[in-house]
Structures are given as C-alpha cells and as structure tokens.
Scaffold this active site. Structure first.
Site, PDB file in Angstrom:
ATOM      1  N   HIS A 333       0.809  -1.223   0.000  1.00  0.00           N
ATOM      2  CA  HIS A 333       0.000   0.000   0.000  1.00  0.00           C
ATOM      3  C   HIS A 333       0.836   1.264   0.000  1.00  0.00           C
ATOM      4  O   HIS A 333       0.376   2.322  -0.409  1.00  0.00           O
ATOM      5  CB  HIS A 333      -0.967   0.011   1.184  1.00  0.00           C
ATOM      6  CG  HIS A 333      -2.126  -0.900   0.981  1.00  0.00           C
ATOM      7  ND1 HIS A 333      -2.049  -2.249   1.224  1.00  0.00           N
ATOM      8  CD2 HIS A 333      -3.382  -0.674   0.521  1.00  0.00           C
ATOM      9  CE1 HIS A 333      -3.217  -2.803   0.938  1.00  0.00           C
ATOM     10  NE2 HIS A 333      -4.032  -1.879   0.500  1.00  0.00           N
ATOM     11  N   GLY A 334       2.066   1.165   0.479  1.00  0.00           N
ATOM     12  CA  GLY A 334       2.888   2.357   0.444  1.00  0.00           C
ATOM     13  C   GLY A 334       4.187   2.159   1.177  1.00  0.00           C
ATOM     14  O   GLY A 334       4.303   1.297   2.052  1.00  0.00           O
TER      15      GLY A 334
END
Lengths: 480, 80
Positions: A333-334
């Site tokens: 996700h990051g």
C-alpha cells in the site's frame, strides 16, 4: 485520466464505445482497446509510458522463455525480479535509503514520483508470469493480447487486480451482449455516484479533521474523523471498482468482483474476504500458499511437529506466514511505516481470531452483535493508522479517540462538521453498506426497474453537477 | 485404493483437522461448504493429506483445486 472527470465521461468514454462498436473483428477491437488504454494512461503523464511498456515487454518475453525453459522456476524468478525491480526502484528505494540513512545518522533521500498504477499493473504482470510458470496457462504469444491484459484501461491504474488465469480466455473469446452493456452502464453510474456523492463528501470532513493539530480536537471529533475516513475509503475504492467492472462489461469483459459489503463482517478474517478481494486472493495464491508450503517442508516445522505436536507446528506456521503476508500487504500500500504497522495490525487480529476460534457462526444474536462491533472497532482503528501521516500521529490520534489527551483548545466543535448535508451523506453511507440494496437493484419486475433506473439517472445528474461545481475529487488508491 | 476408500479417508482427515465429527464430505464438497475452511486450514489439510497418502501436490493444484472430487483425482494420479 480520472473516471470521475468530465473529460472521461463526455469525451473519452463515449468516443471509445462508438469506435469500438463500429468494428466487428475481435483482433481489431482488441487492438483498438489497447490503443485507447495507452492514450488513457498517457493522458495524465506521458513520461511513465516507457515504464509501463517495459513491464509489458519483460512479461511477454519472460513467459515465452519460461515456457521453453527446463528450469522454469529459476527462469521465472529472473523475470519476476526484473518486474519487481522497477516497482522497488520507484516505490521503495527512497524509503529504504532514508531508513538505512537513519541507522548511520545520515539524511539520505531519493525523491521519485510514483508512476500511476505501478503497484497494480506490476502485480498483474507477476500473476501472468507465475501462472505460466506453474503450468496452469499457456504463454500468450500475441504481444497485443498480453499488452491488453496488463494495460486495459478500466483496471490499469487502480484495479481490480485481475489474475491472468481469470481472464486469459476472455481476451480472444468474449461476447459483447446488450444485457452486459446495460449491466455495465448501470454499474458504472452507481460507482460514479458512490465516489462523487458519498466518498468525496466524507473525504472533505476526514481531511479537515486529520489535518488538525492533535490538541485542537477532542474525542467526539476524532471519532467523527475516523468514521468519515472509513466511509470515504470504502466508497472511494469500491466505487472505483464498480466503475472498472462496469466499464469492463461495456466491452464484454467479466472483471472479478473486488468488494462484497466488507462492513457487515464479524471478524477481520471475514473483512479481508470481503475487502479488496482481488488483492487478498493475489497474496493468497502467489505469496501465502508458496510460503506456507515451503515452511511445511522446512526443518524447523518438522522439528516442532515432532517435539511439540501438530497443533503447535500449525501455530508456528501461521505466525510466520501471516507476518510475511501481512507485512507485504502493508508495504504494497505504500512505502511508509504506517502501512507496515497497518498490515501487521491486520495480521495480528487474524492470528488472534485463528487461535481463539473467534468469528465462527454462532446462533446467539447477542454474540453475533458483539462480534460485529468488535470487527467494526478494529477496522475503524486500522483506517486511522492507514490515514495518518506518521505512526506518531496515528498513536496520538487514537489516544485522542479514547480521551487520553487532556489538554485541548477546541475551536471548532462537533456541530461545525455535522451540517444537514453531511448528516444526510453519512446516513446514506451507512445504509448502502448493507447488501439489501443489491437485492433491490436486481428485483425482477419491469415496473420497479423503471423506477430504479430513474433514481440511477438522478444519481448520475447529481454526480455530474457535483463534478462541475466542486473541485475536491481525489482518488485514494491512485497513490499505490 | 478406489475412490470410495479415498473419500472415506479424506473425510476422516477433514473431521480431524476441523475438529468436528459431524462434517459430511462428498466429491462435490467445496471449501465454502465447510465452516472454517480458509487458506490457513487449507494448508494444514494439504499437509496432512500429503503425509497420509505420501504424495506431493503441485502449487497450481494447491491453489486451483475446485472440490473434493478433484482432490481425489489428483491423489489417484499420484498413487497409481
């Protein structure tokens, strides 16, 4: 280009549909869809086109090599690493450099702009390479068909992550029917309305509250912010998925579902079977199973099994596999600690549920209500971690939710955030979280269907009106 | 072993893994029919079946097995 932009709605999409249906030959239709997809991608930023092309090219060549190789797994590993290296460079290199720098008390940094959709299309490319390596599907020798699989504009930049074995047959052989077109058209509008009318309105409130210094809001506002973000992220991302699935149907594709009313879940394991399904199953098929199987064949596992029994060995396997899978899910996700913590937090609750047998169907209504409250509580907190700028901010925000931060100067009280319009939006957001509306939409009665269609057209008009009037229109999952 | 015997043995294994003596298994049974048959129990089940029948499932089969019938096909293929 955004699906929820006037350019897409009134130029790109209608023109693509018209030109697509003037042609009947499959091969020409596919080439045209590929052309439209490349245009769609390049519209935002043409500089990232070479990266997308490289991924397609590596995967195309890779699969053919894998198919001919006698050492399929090592050949696959080379091309998988090549695809991953681009993702790693653009998404994670800066993060790792910064953190390694911290270890040596240096300030290292590398600021790169994330190519749009790279996490999504890289995962599609990996799915293809792994499927070919496992022998479930044949390598795609037609370069345009493979390019279309990776670049198809409905799912290119924010999913659903379509697995190659789920769609391979449809590229060459699919039926565009009026029923599918009608379904896709409605589905797209519903997604658009979810995004523009509900997610954007909830997002404005969430943004305001999450931007406040911790000392300037108290527990009720903190909960409101968390709820607003919980609604925003669901309507934003599931709305996007509805639009993608609807667009796919317009061209005869059946794109797999991505959401199944996650907010009615009674456990976090159930939540993850209903939330971002395409990512969950991706990690299950391509990471969890291989990791678990190799763990089962490991010496450590056999030793534990011999000395402490099958149950303990199972717990050991679950802990290791869940840590790896959920650490990776967070990181996907990051490139930030908040996402890693968020991933492991989810893994922790899934392990807890596994060990205690939590969430299994119980007859008692009360128990079922308690289970539901537990799940809501856990995922609302999880989204606070997800949304926060840093782990520190998340911690303070959560403390604030439980009244653990005493010194407050609250300038703007709760009623400021809750005007009539916002209350209406929250009510709708709450109601539409339940599957009952799916049944209403599918009711088989021409008279009711006409009325439903009138409502859908009203939702469309309101969405367009909102898009022309309001500039607040972010897409959360474009960052990944 | 014929299909019936294999099914009987698989039923025993499944009852043991899921800790429930009342589970009924047929060739058409899919994971969704059995409460608690998720990816974690799937792996435990695969491991136990591999040990019991002394076989190894390919990764593709671990992932794509559709129902118990398919599982029996794969076991027969390897034990013959």
């Amino acid at each position: 280009m955004l699906f929820s932009s006037l350019t897409f709605l009134f130029f790109f999409l209608p023109m693509t549909i018209i030109v697509y249906y003037t042609e009947t030959r499959r091969i020409i239709r596919n080439m045209f869809l590929l052309f439209a997809s490349v245009l769609f991608y390049a519209w935002g930023d043409i500089r990232y086109l070479p990266i997308l092309f490289s991924t397609v090219f590596i995967s195309y060549i890779g699969a053919i090599f894998i198919e001919r190789s006698n050492h399929k797994q090592s050949t696959a590993a080379v091309f998988i690493l090549l695809d991953l290296s681009m993702l790693f460079y653009f998404k994670y290199a800066g993060f790792f450099l910064e953190n390694i720098g911290l270890l040596f008390h240096r300030e290292w940094s590398l600021k790169l702009v994330l190519p749009l959709g790279i996490s999504f299309y890289t995962f599609q490319a990996l799915s293809y390479l792994i499927d070919v390596c496992r022998g479930g599907v044949k390598a795609q020798h037609n370069f345009f068909n493979l390019s279309l699989y990776i670049c198809f504009f409905p799912q290119l930049i924010a999913g659903p992550i379509v697995k190659y074995h789920d769609i391979a047959d449809q590229i060459d052989d699919r039926k565009e029917t009026t029923d599918a077109f009608y379904y896709g058209f409605r589905r797209f509008i519903i997604g658009l309305a979810k995004k523009v009318l509900i997610a954007n309105a909830s997002g404005e409130i969430a943004d305001k509250i999450f931007a406040l210094p911790i000392a300037e809001f108290d527990a009720p506002i903190a909960w409101l912010g968390a709820m607003a973000y919980t609604f925003q992220i669901y309507y934003d991302f599931s709305g996007y998925s509805d639009m993608a699935i609807g667009l796919g149907a317009l061209f005869g594709f059946r794109i797999p579902e991505n959401f199944n009313y996650p907010y009615i879940s009674k456990s976090i394991s159930e939540f993850w079977r209903r939330w971002h399904i395409s990512l969950g199953t991706w990690f299950k098929e391509y990471l969890f199973y291989p990791v678990s199987v190799s763990l089962m064949n490991s010496r450590a596992y056999r030793l534990i099994k011999k000395h402490f029994g099958k149950k303990t060995a199972g717990v050991f396997l679950s802990i290791v596999a869940l840590t790896i899978v959920w650490g990776a899910t967070g990181l996907w996700h990051g490139a930030a600690w908040t996402f890693i913590v968020w991933g492991l937090y989810n893994g922790f609750f899934i392990l807890f549920e596994l060990l205690t047998g939590w969430g299994k169907t119980k007859k008692s209504k009360l128990l079922s209500a308690i289970q539901h409250l537990y799940a809501v509580f856990v995922f609302v907190i999880s989204f606070v971690i997800f949304r926060s700028e840093s782990c520190n901010h998340a911690l303070h925000y959560i403390q604030n939710m439980f009244g653990l931060i005493k010194e407050h100067t609250v300038y703007l009280k709760l009623p400021y955030y809750l005007n009539h319009y916002n209350i209406l939006i929250f009510t709708l957001a709450f109601l539409f979280s339940f599957p009952i509306f799916k049944d209403i939409l599918n009711v088989k009665n021409k008279y009711y269907q006409t009325i439903i269609n009138i409502f859908i057209m009203i939702a469309f008009s309101l969405s367009v009106f909102e898009l022309t009037a309001n500039t607040f229109n972010p897409f959360i999952y474009f960052r990944f | 072993m014929d299909r019936k015997e294999i099914l009987k043995k698989i039923t025993e294994i499944i009852r043991d893994v899921f800790d429930d003596d009342k589970i009924d298994i047929s060739e058409e049974t899919v994971a969704a029919d059995v409460e608690g048959w998720d990816s974690l129990t799937h792996i435990t089940l695969i491991g136990t079946i591999e040990d019991e029948f002394n076989i190894k499932f390919a990764m593709k089969d671990v992932v794509n097995m559709k129902n118990v019938g398919e599982m029996i096909d794969l076991i027969i293929k390897q034990t013959d």
